[in-house]
Design a protein around this motif. Structure first.
Motif, PDB file in Angstrom:
ATOM      1  N   GLU A  86       0.834  -1.210   0.000  1.00 26.76           N
ATOM      2  CA  GLU A  86       0.000   0.000   0.000  1.00 26.76           C
ATOM      3  C   GLU A  86       0.870   1.263   0.000  1.00 26.76           C
ATOM      4  O   GLU A  86       0.521   2.259  -0.631  1.00 26.76           O
ATOM      5  N   SER A  87       2.004   1.197   0.700  1.00 33.02           N
ATOM      6  CA  SER A  87       2.924   2.346   0.733  1.00 33.02           C
ATOM      7  C   SER A  87       3.487   2.620  -0.658  1.00 33.02           C
ATOM      8  O   SER A  87       3.540   3.772  -1.099  1.00 33.02           O
ATOM      9  N   VAL A  92       3.356   5.724  -5.785  1.00 24.80           N
ATOM     10  CA  VAL A  92       3.075   5.757  -7.224  1.00 24.80           C
ATOM     11  C   VAL A  92       1.979   6.775  -7.522  1.00 24.80           C
ATOM     12  O   VAL A  92       2.041   7.496  -8.525  1.00 24.80           O
ATOM     13  N   SER A  93       0.986   6.870  -6.638  1.00 22.19           N
ATOM     14  CA  SER A  93      -0.079   7.858  -6.852  1.00 22.19           C
ATOM     15  C   SER A  93       0.465   9.288  -6.778  1.00 22.19           C
ATOM     16  O   SER A  93      -0.159  10.213  -7.271  1.00 22.19           O
ATOM     17  N   LEU A  98       8.782   4.292  -3.403  1.00 19.64           N
ATOM     18  CA  LEU A  98       9.393   4.230  -2.086  1.00 19.64           C
ATOM     19  C   LEU A  98      10.876   4.559  -2.245  1.00 19.64           C
ATOM     20  O   LEU A  98      11.485   4.246  -3.273  1.00 19.64           O
ATOM     21  N   ILE A  99      11.453   5.181  -1.250  1.00 20.25           N
ATOM     22  CA  ILE A  99      12.843   5.638  -1.330  1.00 20.25           C
ATOM     23  C   ILE A  99      13.790   4.467  -1.605  1.00 20.25           C
ATOM     24  O   ILE A  99      13.627   3.378  -1.071  1.00 20.25           O
ATOM     25  N   TYR A 100      14.748   4.711  -2.476  1.00 19.33           N
ATOM     26  CA  TYR A 100      15.817   3.762  -2.775  1.00 19.33           C
ATOM     27  C   TYR A 100      17.137   4.520  -2.749  1.00 19.33           C
ATOM     28  O   TYR A 100      17.168   5.740  -2.872  1.00 19.33           O
ATOM     29  N   ILE A 101      18.220   3.789  -2.577  1.00 19.84           N
ATOM     30  CA  ILE A 101      19.537   4.400  -2.390  1.00 19.84           C
ATOM     31  C   ILE A 101      20.313   4.407  -3.701  1.00 19.84           C
ATOM     32  O   ILE A 101      20.507   3.364  -4.310  1.00 19.84           O
ATOM     33  N   LEU A 175      11.199  11.148  -5.276  1.00 19.44           N
ATOM     34  CA  LEU A 175      10.884  11.651  -6.604  1.00 19.44           C
ATOM     35  C   LEU A 175      12.125  12.351  -7.144  1.00 19.44           C
ATOM     36  O   LEU A 175      12.659  13.258  -6.503  1.00 19.44           O
ATOM     37  N   GLU A 176      12.592  11.905  -8.302  1.00 19.55           N
ATOM     38  CA  GLU A 176      13.756  12.554  -8.905  1.00 19.55           C
ATOM     39  C   GLU A 176      13.315  13.893  -9.488  1.00 19.55           C
ATOM     40  O   GLU A 176      12.330  13.987 -10.200  1.00 19.55           O
TER      41      GLU A 176
END
Length: 182
Positions: A86-87, A92-93, A98-101, A175-176
């Motif tokens: 759901e997160s 996506v909405s 979700l944060i990635y490194i 978000l980039e």
């Protein structure tokens, strides 16, 4: 000749004031310690956060309102709790993930984000490798929690930890900034 007060007289006004100020000071110190230990996210929203002496995180015009800007990315810290799937759908909405490194600098930045938050890290099962939501393999150290179905990643006490994907947690979207211009 010095005037001596009898031992049963009330405290002088300056001493009572000093004691009250001392109690207030101790309460303020206690509050600062609690806020720091709990990694309270509100401090992020109060202006600028210096991360490594040169980079700063703050809200700025390049990011949507209620998002933080750091380096070339925008970050959203949710106020509600959801499970991992759901997160990701909530991110996506918001046209994000979700944060990635991406690099070591961003990993250091994550230390300033709220603990026990969902991040974009998952695996198929315990014997499979960890992957970021963008498809890249994780080379981060991930503390294994003691559950066979703990296949989703979260921030935990200045590091990464496995967790049950069905647990409700706050989440952090990334978000980039370059994708805002397209």
């Amino acid at each position: 000749m010095a005037i001596r007060l009898p031992s049963d007289s009330p405290l002088p006004p300056w001493r009572l004031t000093a004691e009250i100020l001392g109690i207030i000071f101790l309460k303020l110190v206690f509050i600062v310690i609690i806020v720091t230990v709990l990694n309270f996210p509100a401090f992020l929203a109060i202006g600028m956060l210096e991360v490594n002496g040169t980079q700063k995180a703050s809200h700025c015009g390049r990011c949507p309102e209620d998002w933080l800007s750091y380096s070339n990315n925008c970050y959203y810290i949710s106020g509600d709790k959801k499970n991992w799937t759901e997160s990701q759908m909530a991110c996506v909405s918001k046209k994000s993930n979700l944060i990635y490194i991406d690099n070591e600098e961003e990993m250091k930045f994550m230390n300033f984000l709220p603990s026990s938050s969902w991040i974009g890290l998952s695996r198929e099962s315990r014997n499979y490798p960890w992957f970021w939501i963008n498809g890249s393999p994780s080379n981060q150290n991930i503390t294994e929690a003691s559950g066979p179905a703990y296949n989703c990643g979260m921030l935990f006490s200045f590091g990464l930890q496995s967790a049950s994907c069905g647990a409700a947690k706050v989440y952090i979207c990334k978000l980039e900034i370059s994708s805002l211009n397209t």
